[in-house]
Scaffold this active site. Structure first.
Site, PDB file in Angstrom:
ATOM      1  N   CYS A 114       0.846  -1.201   0.000  1.00 15.77           N
ATOM      2  CA  CYS A 114       0.000   0.000   0.000  1.00 15.77           C
ATOM      3  C   CYS A 114       0.878   1.246   0.000  1.00 15.77           C
ATOM      4  O   CYS A 114       2.113   1.159   0.047  1.00 15.77           O
ATOM      5  CB  CYS A 114      -0.905   0.012   1.231  1.00 15.77           C
ATOM      6  SG  CYS A 114       0.050   0.003   2.745  1.00 15.77           S
ATOM      7  N   CYS A 154      15.342   0.482 -21.109  1.00 16.76           N
ATOM      8  CA  CYS A 154      15.185   0.928 -22.521  1.00 16.76           C
ATOM      9  C   CYS A 154      14.917   2.429 -22.564  1.00 16.76           C
ATOM     10  O   CYS A 154      15.517   3.156 -23.361  1.00 16.76           O
ATOM     11  CB  CYS A 154      14.011   0.202 -23.193  1.00 16.76           C
ATOM     12  SG  CYS A 154      14.139  -1.578 -23.165  1.00 16.76           S
ATOM     13  N   CYS A 189     -15.445  24.372 -57.854  1.00 16.96           N
ATOM     14  CA  CYS A 189     -16.491  23.920 -56.912  1.00 16.96           C
ATOM     15  C   CYS A 189     -15.948  22.792 -56.041  1.00 16.96           C
ATOM     16  O   CYS A 189     -16.152  22.765 -54.826  1.00 16.96           O
ATOM     17  CB  CYS A 189     -17.716  23.396 -57.661  1.00 16.96           C
ATOM     18  SG  CYS A 189     -18.484  24.607 -58.737  1.00 16.96           S
ATOM     19  N   ASP A 228     -21.889 -21.780 -14.494  1.00 15.18           N
ATOM     20  CA  ASP A 228     -21.567 -20.794 -13.461  1.00 15.18           C
ATOM     21  C   ASP A 228     -22.802 -20.739 -12.546  1.00 15.18           C
ATOM     22  O   ASP A 228     -23.898 -21.090 -12.980  1.00 15.18           O
ATOM     23  CB  ASP A 228     -21.327 -19.440 -14.140  1.00 15.18           C
ATOM     24  CG  ASP A 228     -21.174 -18.320 -13.136  1.00 15.18           C
ATOM     25  OD1 ASP A 228     -20.386 -18.488 -12.198  1.00 15.18           O
ATOM     26  OD2 ASP A 228     -21.856 -17.290 -13.283  1.00 15.18           O
TER      27      ASP A 228
END
Length: 1431
Positions: A19, A185, A509, A975
């Site tokens: 944390c 890198c 145009c 499920d």
């Protein structure tokens, strides 16, 4: 910057942080170590970056220091990176008595200061700093006695180089850099590119795979930077064209103290003379005197500006400035940057004045920016806990002083703060922490909005790039259990518009339209073609929509309209093909009938001749004479008979007009080096035609007396049967696509768009084409109208028929906030909806796309058939040639065989010609009968019909593969939450724990319902819903002093329930009698108590009009905490419910425990039936859930599942599916798509169940639009039926070929089976038609109804005993079976229970009354309903 004051940086990986407290601890402890200048710990990236003095610390000592704190630390790169330092020269005002000790101590304590040199004689301080931690301005803030010494700074050429300025100013460049894998890198790229001359700053982001570079274009080019990055080994692409940096408001302040290099590069300050110039600016965007004052005060603070006069009336500013120090362009940008930054400035005139004035230094013209100005970013932080303006000021005061903060604006009304900061010096997270340290709650608002397109499986997220990046958003989605990948350039080319533009006359145009449109924000590309009058436009639908673009074109004086798209299902109904083959068939038939007439005439005459020959024993010559004297055999020219001439004339139109399509298709096939059915047909007819023509020409050339035998009758006959077959086949194919055509026809063609004002009052409405509807439009849908797009209801109530899309028979109620699906029909009320998905993104369009893809996708069995067809044609050609050669050889070796078996053998023809004609006929018949078509049609027609029938029944199957795979499935994994169960808690039982005369059941329900009406907890909502249903009311009493303790329960006071009880008085009595109590009451006084309760209750309701009840609702702990005693009986009740997987909640009113409520997620009514049928189909059924094992066991016993995996995480579900697959089983996974997507994708067949609009469509192979488990059975059943039909089709196709080819080749001649070519082509046509008709039988498939299933299954169904269920917990396979008793133990227990039950009749009766099953019933496993209050 230099490296002489060696300062290094090292990155250490830190494991074990959990944390922000860990982060803070490491930063505090390591930051205090001697020689550590700076430490930044990242919890997300699990690393710590430390800047330190290598003379005092080494990477190893720092690593050990972190490890000593209890964290695991790893050093991936032992070589530290050098950190560049900066030297700052400061002077002390001469008038002051200088506290040198104080200055030295303050500077030594400042983070980022690496070295100090004090020279008291010259009153200067030379400070070496790390610019990323601290800068000169911050040091001056700490020590106000010091000021920046520009002169000394210029003497130090090494540092001056840092401030050298380019006339062109700085340019910012963004590049995409691929191939970066770690921070090493990024450091490599930053180190290499940062050293290039002309590169000011570089920041490389690993997350975004991009580099942001600020460089000076006169020293280095963008291409050179790209080459240098690629030289390091990373591919790089320029993302955005380089753009000049704008001058921020804060930078005007910096211009005052800008250190600049002498334009001559001189080493000392030399006095010189400069001229003052005057410039006039025109300023648009000023509204009042405040704007004037802002501009004047901002510019007058610049040391190069002598004076400024701003006129509001003339919209002008006259500025006198030092021409050698600053350019008018810079001043223009400075005015544009003045807050609020909305002024538009143009230079009107520039007047050079002649007055010379000495300048403090010879300075070069300052361009638009200074070199050390960092890139700034903005972040919005939500701040909670501000109460007044003093909070606002204190936050602004503290945060504005933080390093890297350029500006901060805090809004009390919006509860947020907008901070502009330098990302090289600080981060949004650090700013958030700083605000929290002041005692406020702060959160970064990174995501503004999320829009999920269900069927497309895409989510569109608007986010703040300063706070959150796309990879993090994708990670959040993955944590929810969905697969998520970022779509590259999803925003580009999102909207494409085709317009017809009328009124254009010339190229100007075209140019006018293109230039005006491409300048508009949100239009990426526009191309107008004068010749076709069409415009092709790509745009961003987020910014602009098709209607806006049409209005723009019309405002230029042209007419614009959409290019009409074919919305019908005409490409599916095969009308064009049907017309084409019908025409072809009729042309062939017209010419074929005369040919058949001639053929029949000749056959009759030949038969007559044969009979004469047989009866009268005529000689060969007589036969020949009679034959040639027949009318049709008469020669017009030598060698050319009437018969042959007529046959030729009738054959030519058929060969070249009737067979035109075949020639085209055959040519295309051969061009692509493939051989198909058409090649065979063209081969057979062309060879027959060419052979006949050549023989006829040879006979005419030789002036033959005997007419040659020709095959001109073969092509017309062949083409007739084939064209007929194709015609019938396309009619049938049109029928197979009916389902899809029906879906497409659901799409509305027009929409009524309405305009509302701020009070939602209708201002106007207009009818537009559905393709012109833009996201966010408000659309009116009248009763009976179709919904043109997907949207959300904003006003109105109605019932909507969604049956054609979801298969749900009942209309669905829609009110404000409900989502609606395009193509569904509004029934009785007018609705206003806001469009959320338009065009190809609507659910209907996605369903159509899904079905289309499914019908065109190939099943594995089909791929085999295609492969077979590829070899088929060459194989048939070889067999045909072999047949020809074999019969010629047989004919010459043994002519009698040909003579015997050749029908219509004519002695007037020479022997050689007979043999060749016979062999030729057999060879052509082989070509005619062979049909790869029927093989090719066997699977796709069945798949088409199968998926179409599925779609009509609310089962969307994604293609042939899942359709074919579903019948091989051996294990079905369900499920639990939302699939087997409803997914929402429901009250199962309410038990009253006190005598009914003290408090009635109705009163408890009224009190509990009122108390829980304020709760947002799902259990609270379930209780309130139940109480309202039981009391038959929509309104409850009043709840005050409501408090929630998470994990325990609620407490509150309830009033105003008396009226409610009065209304339901008769119900109270009924329930009072029903309810038994826990307290033992004799049968004799039980009646008196119930009758007295009526009197007491009636008195109560009249007497106490506003009685207040103190209510506690929660678990055992909550009751104990509030001083109530939970006795053993009540505790046993609770334990019993918990064993069944329910949640038991206690109710106390006025400090007395009076009720117990059992709540559970209920099983769907059809679940048990569905499981039973699947088992009867021979499938193994498994339950897999993240829930605890008690609940899982309970649910499994209710539906009859014996194998359960409980407490399984979403990621472990995948492993479980894999495990079952490794056992050699084909697995179907059924889930509601919320956390099951990974497992759905892993399973052989993923079946997503849901309401069609909340389903993880992407992962599943089969989508059940209705929330009905019996559709799982139906989908497997449909798959089995379809595969069976495919197999029947293959049998049909192969029988025709395997039996037909040998017959055609003449193998069965000895038993008299001989085929003519036309018979072969008829058989070939029949094979294709029969296969298609066989597929169409699938259209008769009817999904069995609940009643049908129930009828068959009820007798055999029954709940499982707990001992029969094996529960496996977590990812391991440790089974927790119920303890199985030995036979002797069971007998002893059974007899003991029986005796007990006989002895305790009274107790047994009471226990049944209070809902406790007796031990006898528990042991036997008789699961009886608890009592009459059970739902």
């Amino acid at each position: 910057m230099d490296r002489r004051m060696g300062v290094d940086s090292v990155t250490i990986t830190v494991e074990g942080m959990t944390c922000n407290s860990c982060v803070w601890t490491i930063e505090q402890r390591i930051g205090k170590l001697n020689g550590v200048h700076h430490i930044k710990v990242s919890l997300e990236e699990k690393n710590a970056t430390i800047i330190y003095d290598p003379k005092l610390q080494t990477p190893k000592t720092l690593l050990e220091a972190i490890e000593d704190m209890g964290f695991d630390a790893i050093l991936h790169n032992p070589n530290p990176f050098p950190v560049l330092t900066d030297t700052v020269f400061l002077t002390v005002a001469a008038s002051l008595a200088v506290p040198w000790d104080h200055i030295q101590n303050t500077l030594l304590k400042t983070k980022g200061v690496t070295d100090i040199k004090i020279s008291p004689q010259q009153r200067t301080v030379v400070v070496t700093v790390i610019p990323s931690i601290v800068n000169a301005n911050q040091i001056i803030e700490l020590l106000p006695d010091l000021s920046l010494d520009i002169g000394t700074l210029e003497k130090k050429s090494g540092t001056c180089e840092e401030y050298s300025m380019a006339q062109a100013g700085e340019v910012m460049l963004k590049m995409k850099v691929e191939g970066m894998t770690c921070h090493s890198c990024t450091s490599t790229i930053e180190g290499k590119i940062g050293k290039l001359q002309g590169v000011q700053r570089i920041k490389v982001s690993l997350d975004n795979q991009e580099a942001t570079i600020v460089y000076q274009p006169h020293l280095i080019t963008a291409e050179e930077i790209k080459r240098q990055i690629e030289a390091v080994g990373f591919p790089a692409f320029i993302k955005k064209q380089p753009k000049y940096l704008k001058l921020g408001a804060i930078d005007i302040e910096r211009l005052k103290n800008t250190p600049v290099k002498s334009s001559e590069g001189s080493q000392q300050r030399s006095p010189s003379y400069t001229s003052d110039s005057t410039v006039t600016f025109i300023i648009d965007g000023m509204h009042c005197k405040s704007c004037v004052l802002n501009i004047e005060s901002a510019l007058s603070t610049l040391q190069y500006v002598s004076s400024i006069v701003v006129s509001l009336e003339n919209r002008s500013a006259i500025v006198k400035y030092n021409a050698s120090s600053v350019t008018p362009e810079t001043l223009k940008k400075a005015i544009e940057a003045v807050s609020p930054g909305q002024y538009r400035v143009s230079i009107s005139s520039e007047v050079e004045s002649t007055s010379n004035s000495p300048s403090s230094s010879s300075l070069q013209k300052i361009p638009l920016n200074i070199a050390s100005h960092p890139l700034t970013q903005e972040t919005v932080i939500n701040i909670y806990g501000m109460t007044c303006n003093s909070c606002v000021q204190s936050i602004e005061g503290v945060i504005s002083k933080k390093a890297g903060v350029k500006s901060i604006r805090v809004s009390l009304a919006n509860g947020n703060g907008t901070v502009e900061y330098d990302p090289l010096l600080t981060t949004p997270e650090a700013l958030r922490e700083a605000i929290e340290d002041m005692g406020f709650d702060a959160a970064l608002s990174g995501i503004y909005s999320v829009l999920v397109a269900l069927m497309a499986g895409k989510a569109e997220v608007r986010y703040n790039p300063a706070v959150i990046q796309p990879p993090m958003i994708a990670e959040f989605i993955r944590e929810l259990g969905f697969g998520a990948t970022m779509i590259e350039n999803a925003d580009e080319g999102d909207g494409v518009l085709e317009l017809v533009v009328r009124g254009m006359t010339c190229a100007s145009c075209v140019h006018k339209i293109e230039s005006i449109l491409t300048k508009h924000r949100g239009i990426f590309y526009c191309s107008v073609a004068l010749a076709t009058n069409k415009a092709h436009i790509k745009y961003d639908p987020e910014i602009i929509g098709p209607r806006d673009i049409i209005h723009m074109v019309e405002s230029l004086g042209f007419e614009a309209s959409l290019v009409k798209k074919d919305r019908s299902a005409s490409h599916l109904d095969h009308k064009r093909e049907i017309r084409q083959w019908r025409r072809s068939f009729l042309v062939s038939l017209f010419f074929c009938i005369p040919v058949m007439g001639l053929m029949i005439y000749m056959m009759v005459m030949d038969h007559h001749l044969a009979a004469l020959h047989h009866n009268k024993n005529m000689s060969q010559e007589e036969m020949t004479n009679i034959h040639s004297s027949m009318f049709l055999e008469r020669q017009i020219l030598p060698g050319l008979s009437i018969m042959n001439l007529l046959s030729f004339l009738l054959c030519v139109p058929v060969q070249f007009f009737g067979g035109w399509y075949f020639y085209i298709q055959a040519y295309k096939a051969l061009k692509h080096k493939t051989a198909n059915m058409d090649v065979l047909i063209v081969l057979a007819t062309t060879i027959a035609f060419a052979y006949s023509l050549v023989i006829l020409l040879v006979a005419m050339y030789e002036r033959a007396k005997v007419n040659p035998i020709t095959f001109f009758d073969t092509p017309p006959m062949l083409f007739v049967f084939i064209a007929l077959g194709r015609w019938l086949e396309h009619i049938a194919k049109g029928k197979t696509s009916e389902a899809l055509a029906k879906l497409i026809s659901l799409q509305a063609t027009e929409a009524t768009i309405v305009t509302l004002d701020s009070d939602n009052i209708l201002l106007s409405e207009e009818q537009v084409d559905v393709e012109l509807v833009q996201r966010g439009d408000i659309i009116k849908v009248v009763p009976g109208g179709k919904f043109p797009v997907d949207g959300r209801v904003i006003e109105g109530h109605s019932m909507v028929d969604e049956s054609l899309i979801t298969g749900e028979a009942m209309p669905v109620a829609k009110k404000s906030g409900s989502t609606v699906i395009a193509g569904s029909i509004n029934q009785n009320g007018s609705l206003l909806i806001r469009a959320t998905h338009v065009g190809a993104d609507t659910t209907l369009s996605q369903i159509v796309k899904l079905v289309e893809e499914a019908q065109t996708s190939k099943a594995p069995i089909q791929q085999f058939a295609d492969k077979l067809s590829g070899y088929f044609v060459p194989f048939i050609v070889i067999i045909s040639i072999t047949t020809l050669l074999v019969w010629i050889i047989i004919g010459f070796l043994n002519f009698e065989i040909v003579e015997t078996y050749f029908p219509g053998y004519n002695r007037s023809i020479s022997r050689t010609e007979t043999i060749i004609r016979f062999a030729f006929q057999a060879a052509i018949t082989v070509l005619c009968i062979a049909c790869p078509c029927s093989l090719g049609l066997a699977t796709p027609t069945a798949v088409m019909v199968g998926t179409g029938v599925g779609a009509q029944n609310g089962i969307l199957i994604k293609g042939g593969e899942p359709l074919e795979m579903a019948h091989k499935v051996k294990v079905v994994v369900f499920d639990k939450t939302g699939t087997i169960t409803h997914g929402t808690p429901v009250v199962n039982q309410v038990k009253v724990l006190v005598e009914s005369n003290r408090i009635s059941r109705s009163k408890i329900l009224a009190i509990v319902g009122t108390a829980e009406s304020n709760s947002e907890h799902p259990l609270g909502a379930a209780i309130t819903k139940y109480c309202k249903q039981e009391l038959d009311t929509e309104t409850l009493g009043t709840c005050v002093d409501f408090q929630v303790v998470p994990g325990c329960g609620i407490s509150c006071k309830v009033i105003n329930i008396e009226g409610l009880l009065h209304k339901n008085n008769w119900k109270i009595e009924e329930n009072n009698i029903k309810n038994a109590s826990l307290v033992q009451i004799d049968a004799s006084n039980e009646q008196s108590s119930t009758s007295s309760s009526m009197i007491i209750d009636a008195q109560l309701s009249n007497a106490l009009n506003a009685q207040q009840y103190k209510v506690l609702i929660g678990n055992r702990e909550w009751m104990i905490r509030n001083g109530l005693v939970v006795n053993n009986d009540v505790d046993d009740f609770m334990t019993e419910h918990e064993r069944k997987g329910r949640t038991a909640v206690l109710v106390a009113v006025d400090d007395e425990l009076c009720g117990l409520i059992a709540i559970a997620d209920t099983v769907k009514p059809e679940a048990e039936l569905a499981v039973h049928i699947l088992k009867s189909m021979g499938l193994e059924v498994v339950l897999m859930t993240g829930d605890n094992s008690k609940t899982a066991r309970s649910i499994a016993s209710q539906v009859g599942i014996t194998k359960v995996f409980a407490e399984v995480l979403p990621s472990h579900k995948v492993a479980k599916v894999k495990q079952l697959q490794e056992e050699g089983k084909r697995v179907a996974m059924v889930g509601d798509g919320i956390n099951d997507s990974p497992a759905l994708a892993m399973a052989n067949v993923g079946i997503a169940i849901g309401t069609g609009t909340d389903v993880a469509i992407e992962a599943a192979d089969v989508v059940l639009i209705r929330n009905d488990l019996l559709d799982v059975v139906a989908s497997i059943d449909l798959s089995r039926k379809t595969v069976k039909r495919i197999r029947i089709n293959f049998v049909f196709a192969l029988i025709y070929n395997l039996v037909g080819i040998p017959i055609a080749a003449g193998v069965f001649m000895p038993i008299g089976l001989v085929l003519q070519p036309w018979m072969g082509s008829a058989a070939m046509a029949a094979s294709s038609v029969s296969v298609v008709l066989s597929s169409l039988f699938l259209k008769l498939y009817r999904k069995p109804t609940y009643e049908n299933y129930e009828l068959h299954a009820r007798s055999q169904m029954g709940q499982k005993r707990p001992s029969e269920i094996s529960v496996h917990v977590g990812i391991d396979d440790t089974s927790r079976n119920s303890p199985k008793l030995g036979l002797l133990d069971r007998l002893v227990n059974y007899s003991r229970a029986s005796i007990n039950s006989l002895l305790s009749d009274k107790r047994s009766l009471n226990s049944i009354g209070t809902g406790e099953p007796d031990k006898h019933s528990l042991l036997v496993g008789d699961c009886r309903e608890d009592d009459d209050t059970t739902l």
